[in-house]
Design an enzyme around this catalytic site. Structure first.
Site, PDB file in Angstrom:
ATOM      1  N   VAL A 101       2.918 -15.568   0.026  1.00 11.78           N
ATOM      2  CA  VAL A 101       2.492 -14.469  -0.625  1.00 11.78           C
ATOM      3  C   VAL A 101       1.362 -14.504  -1.824  1.00 11.78           C
ATOM      4  O   VAL A 101       1.512 -15.236  -2.576  1.00 11.78           O
ATOM      5  CB  VAL A 101       3.931 -14.227  -1.513  1.00 11.78           C
ATOM      6  N   HIS A 105       2.878 -17.020  -8.173  1.00 11.67           N
ATOM      7  CA  HIS A 105       4.377 -17.448  -8.367  1.00 11.67           C
ATOM      8  C   HIS A 105       4.537 -18.718  -8.499  1.00 11.67           C
ATOM      9  O   HIS A 105       3.977 -19.798  -8.019  1.00 11.67           O
ATOM     10  CB  HIS A 105       5.031 -16.845  -7.355  1.00 11.67           C
ATOM     11  N   HIS A 107       7.944 -21.259  -8.184  1.00 14.60           N
ATOM     12  CA  HIS A 107       8.978 -21.526  -7.511  1.00 14.60           C
ATOM     13  C   HIS A 107       9.656 -22.436  -8.604  1.00 14.60           C
ATOM     14  O   HIS A 107       9.371 -23.787  -9.029  1.00 14.60           O
ATOM     15  CB  HIS A 107       9.238 -22.562  -6.299  1.00 14.60           C
TER      16      HIS A 107
HETATM   17  P1  5GP Z   1       4.795 -19.252  -0.993  1.00 17.07           P
HETATM   18  O1  5GP Z   1       4.745 -19.834   0.558  1.00 17.07           O
HETATM   19  O2  5GP Z   1       3.956 -18.211  -1.199  1.00 17.07           O
HETATM   20  O3  5GP Z   1       4.627 -20.236  -1.780  1.00 17.07           O
HETATM   21  O4  5GP Z   1       6.227 -18.538  -1.340  1.00 17.07           O
HETATM   22  C1  5GP Z   1       6.638 -17.385  -1.255  1.00 17.07           C
HETATM   23  C2  5GP Z   1       8.157 -17.322  -1.268  1.00 17.07           C
HETATM   24  O5  5GP Z   1       8.498 -15.721  -1.338  1.00 17.07           O
HETATM   25  C3  5GP Z   1       8.818 -17.816   0.023  1.00 17.07           C
HETATM   26  O6  5GP Z   1       9.926 -18.934  -0.612  1.00 17.07           O
HETATM   27  C4  5GP Z   1       9.869 -16.733   0.622  1.00 17.07           C
HETATM   28  O7  5GP Z   1      10.943 -17.050   0.754  1.00 17.07           O
HETATM   29  C5  5GP Z   1       9.697 -15.626  -0.733  1.00 17.07           C
HETATM   30  N1  5GP Z   1       9.969 -14.244  -0.287  1.00 17.07           N
HETATM   31  C6  5GP Z   1       9.159 -13.637   0.891  1.00 17.07           C
HETATM   32  N2  5GP Z   1       9.387 -12.384   0.933  1.00 17.07           N
HETATM   33  C7  5GP Z   1      10.404 -12.277  -0.222  1.00 17.07           C
HETATM   34  C8  5GP Z   1      10.964 -11.175  -0.644  1.00 17.07           C
HETATM   35  O8  5GP Z   1      10.924  -9.920  -0.093  1.00 17.07           O
HETATM   36  N3  5GP Z   1      11.975 -11.077  -1.461  1.00 17.07           N
HETATM   37  C9  5GP Z   1      12.190 -12.310  -2.273  1.00 17.07           C
HETATM   38  N4  5GP Z   1      13.264 -12.263  -3.020  1.00 17.07           N
HETATM   39  N5  5GP Z   1      11.570 -13.649  -1.688  1.00 17.07           N
HETATM   40  C10 5GP Z   1      10.784 -13.368  -0.898  1.00 17.07           C
END
Ligand code: 5GP
Length: 120
Positions: A101, A105, A107
């Site tokens: 995304v 962010h 985690h």
């Molecule tokens: P990334 O891989 O970009 O670091 O993590 C993106 C995170 O966003 C993933 O852990 C995924 O599960 C979470 N995520 C994706 N779409 C949504 C959503 O619509 N709502 C929530 N609460 N989390 C989301």
């Protein structure tokens, strides 16, 4: 580095209220909510409200107030989620960081041991 922000990303939609979320904490500059696919008993995402793509973008261009607000939200989440044995914090950035995304962010993962730092 040119950081092009896509305002159609899923977290931008969450910030606009177009998609529901399970909010843990909110202040003027940041929102914290539970990950939709939790990888640990505690899995919270902390995002700034401003249009920042990644950690390096946020660190370079966010104002001091935005940065303080973001880390105040991180602090509030850690306090509220009660993880006395610790936690893992992860900020994935772009392709090599496996970022899905494109809105910055952090985690926050806890409630169980999270294993070694990297498994490639
Ligand atoms: P990334 O891989 O970009 O670091 O993590 C993106 C995170 O966003 C993933 O852990 C995924 O599960 C979470 N995520 C994706 N779409 C949504 C959503 O619509 N709502 C929530 N609460 N989390 C989301």
């Amino acid at each position: 580095m040119n950081y092009a922000y896509d305002d159609q990303n899923i977290f931008a939609k969450i910030l606009r209220g177009e998609i529901p979320n399970d909010t843990v904490f909110e202040n003027e500059h940041a929102l914290a909510f539970r990950d939709i696919r939790p990888q640990a008993p505690v899995h919270v995402l902390v995002i700034p409200k401003g249009p920042y793509v990644s950690l390096d973008h946020f660190a370079r261009d966010a104002s001091p107030d935005e940065q303080v607000g973001f880390f105040a939200a991180v602090s509030a989440v850690c306090e509220a989620e009660q993880m006395p044995q610790g936690f893992r914090s992860i900020c994935n950035s772009r392709d090599h960081g496996h970022q899905e995304v494109p809105h910055f962010h952090m985690h926050i993962l806890g409630g169980k041991p999270t294993g070694p730092m990297l498994s490639v």
